[in-house]
Design an enzyme around this catalytic site. Structure first.
Site, short mmCIF file in Angstrom:
data_model
loop_
_atom_site.label_atom_id
_atom_site.label_comp_id
_atom_site.label_asym_id
_atom_site.label_seq_id
_atom_site.Cartn_x
_atom_site.Cartn_y
_atom_site.Cartn_z
N ARG A 64 0.91 -1.08 -0.17
CA ARG A 64 -0.24 0.06 0.01
C ARG A 64 0.90 1.21 0.18
O ARG A 64 2.24 1.18 0.06
CB ARG A 64 -1.13 -0.24 1.26
CG ARG A 64 -0.08 -0.38 2.78
CD ARG A 64 -0.68 0.27 3.71
NE ARG A 64 -0.69 1.65 3.90
CZ ARG A 64 0.29 2.24 4.33
NH1 ARG A 64 1.42 1.75 4.37
NH2 ARG A 64 0.28 3.61 4.10
N GLY A 65 0.20 2.22 0.01
CA GLY A 65 1.03 3.89 -0.14
C GLY A 65 0.99 4.10 -1.41
O GLY A 65 1.55 3.26 -2.36
N ALA A 66 1.15 5.31 -1.97
CA ALA A 66 0.80 5.79 -3.05
C ALA A 66 2.02 5.48 -4.27
O ALA A 66 2.07 4.97 -5.21
CB ALA A 66 0.25 7.07 -3.39
N ARG A 98 -7.02 -0.42 -7.20
CA ARG A 98 -7.59 0.49 -6.39
C ARG A 98 -7.69 2.01 -7.04
O ARG A 98 -6.85 2.35 -7.73
CB ARG A 98 -6.32 0.99 -5.12
CG ARG A 98 -6.23 -0.54 -4.16
CD ARG A 98 -5.59 -0.10 -2.81
NE ARG A 98 -6.41 0.80 -1.88
CZ ARG A 98 -5.78 1.14 -0.75
NH1 ARG A 98 -4.62 1.32 -0.52
NH2 ARG A 98 -6.93 1.85 -0.07
N ASP A 253 -2.46 10.55 -1.88
CA ASP A 253 -2.73 9.47 -2.85
C ASP A 253 -3.11 10.07 -4.22
O ASP A 253 -3.00 9.17 -5.37
CB ASP A 253 -3.71 8.50 -2.37
CG ASP A 253 -3.32 7.72 -1.19
OD1 ASP A 253 -2.89 6.71 -1.39
OD2 ASP A 253 -3.49 8.08 -0.10
N ASN A 263 -6.21 11.99 0.64
CA ASN A 263 -5.06 11.28 1.16
C ASN A 263 -5.97 10.37 2.57
O ASN A 263 -7.27 10.31 2.37
CB ASN A 263 -4.31 12.33 2.19
CG ASN A 263 -3.10 11.59 3.00
OD1 ASN A 263 -2.39 10.57 2.24
ND2 ASN A 263 -2.84 11.52 4.16
N LYS A 264 -5.62 9.43 3.38
CA LYS A 264 -6.18 8.66 4.16
C LYS A 264 -7.31 9.27 4.87
O LYS A 264 -7.05 10.46 5.46
CB LYS A 264 -5.27 8.02 5.25
CG LYS A 264 -5.77 7.17 6.03
CD LYS A 264 -6.66 5.82 5.39
CE LYS A 264 -5.82 5.07 4.49
NZ LYS A 264 -6.56 3.90 3.92
#
Length: 384
Positions: A64-66, A98, A253, A263-264
């Protein structure tokens, strides 16, 4: 097919396993991921031998993580090519895994376009697969270099905004080496401040409902010997009110053409709190996270995740592929849950965006366009 094979108890080694790596096994090439669903209890590597396994790893947040999703997407295309699968179909599957993180599609397109160009020039499939892998590795190196640059520019900005050092930084979700080919985005800035002796405290939001802050950021902070404190997301307001936050640093993201930042989920409330309390709110992200084809925040597609992530508690290590009913219920049976993975912060709440090409402040549509023109002349088609 995916499998976990190497496991290291938490705290045994001073440095963690690579977040992602390409490996050549006797039975064929594989993509090896540090399974983030198993942290912090253990470091376990997840082996992906094909694209469906990688797509599952992406959807279940094992990777995960852009920025790292972009690298994973590129390697996924290379994996399909090397194993003789349909590259176009693989690229489509990966890009859809995603929807919000723009880097995923960017990485997929880079490796796919490199493969296409090789085939169209008359290269055989084996040579074209090697070209796709070379492009994935190039993107991986570029991301590591971008991380180093962002850390430098971010620390310079912090020192300008907060002269005297001794920074108290609040962060959200996870933005360290687990999301990057290097040491991360926002976390890399905090780590740079720590190494320079200018980090007084890293405030770590736990990041509901999947606890990426508690499980991953605290894990990385502990690994690096940083002074950090974990807090529940809804405790951030009292922290601001007590004057304990000097700056907020988050990742992104997707950044729209007007400077809106996805973002989250939970990032937007922090931006509102920061504005009210006159605290700088800084976004740290590589320019590959900027999507000029998304005009504004309202146009950003926000991923909606399963409701059971909110209505049930699944212990770390059991999260990957968890089925409804597989966790401990924390709400009455039949409760409906609202579970967006991200929220969107408008540019007027963002003090600055730090990229590998410097900091942009104020954040405006024209400033975003100029930054992109400097960073990727002639390559905007890759970002659509």
């Amino acid at each position: 097919m995916a499998d976990e094979y190497a496991q290291t108890p938490f705290g045994v080694e001073p440095s963690m396993l690579p977040s992602i790596r390409w490996d050549e096994l006797p039975e064929g090439p594989v993509l090896v991921l540090l399974d983030q669903t198993r942290l912090p209890a253990e470091e376990a590597e997840r082996v992906c031998t094909d694209v469906p396994a990688l797509v599952l790893a992406i959807r279940t947040l094992a990777v995960r993580g852009a920025p790292l999703l972009g690298v994973a997407g590129a390697y996924g295309v290379a994996l399909a090519a090397a194993r003789g699968y349909d590259v176009e179909d693989a690229a489509e599957q990966l890009a859809r895994a995603r929807p919000t993180a723009v880097n995923l599609g960017y990485g997929v397109r880079r490796a796919r376009d490199a493969y296409r160009a090789a085939v169209e020039s008359g290269a055989g499939l084996e040579k074209a697969a090697a070209v796709a892998l070379a492009e994935a590795r190039r993107l991986h190196r570029e991301d590591a270099e971008a991380s180093t640059q962002m850390a430098e520019f971010g620390l310079t900005l912090l020192d300008e905004l907060l002269p005297g050092g001794s920074h108290r930084i609040l962060t959200h979700c996870n933005t360290g080496a687990l999301v990057s080919g290097g040491e991360g985005t926002a976390f890399a800035v905090a780590l740079s401040a720590h190494r320079a002796g200018r980090l007084r405290r890293l405030w770590v939001d736990e990041t509901r409902p999947l606890l990426q802050g508690a499980r991953l950021t605290a894990y990385e902070a502990a690994r690096n010997g940083m002074a950090y404190t974990l807090l529940t997301d809804n405790a951030a307001g009292s922290l601001f009110a007590a004057g304990e936050v000097d700056a907020v640093l988050i990742g992104a993201d997707r950044i729209a053409a007007d400077g809106s930042v996805a973002n989250k989920v939970g990032s937007y409330p922090l931006a509102v709190l920061a504005k009210y309390h006159h605290v700088p709110f800084v976004v740290v992200a590589p320019t590959t996270t900027i999507d000029l084809s998304t005009p504004d925040g309202a146009s950003i597609e926000v991923e909606q995740r399963p409701g059971q992530e909110v209505t049930e508690f699944v212990a770390p290590g059991a999260a990957a592929g968890a089925e409804p009913g597989g966790g401990v219920p924390v709400a009455p049976l039949g409760t409906q849950a609202y579970n967006p993975a991200f929220d969107v912060t408008p540019p007027e709440l963002v003090t600055a965006i730090v990229t590998e090409f410097g900091a942009l402040s104020p954040v405006t549509r024209d400033g975003i366009a100029e930054l992109c023109a400097r960073s990727r002349p002639g390559n905007d088609e890759l970002m659509g």
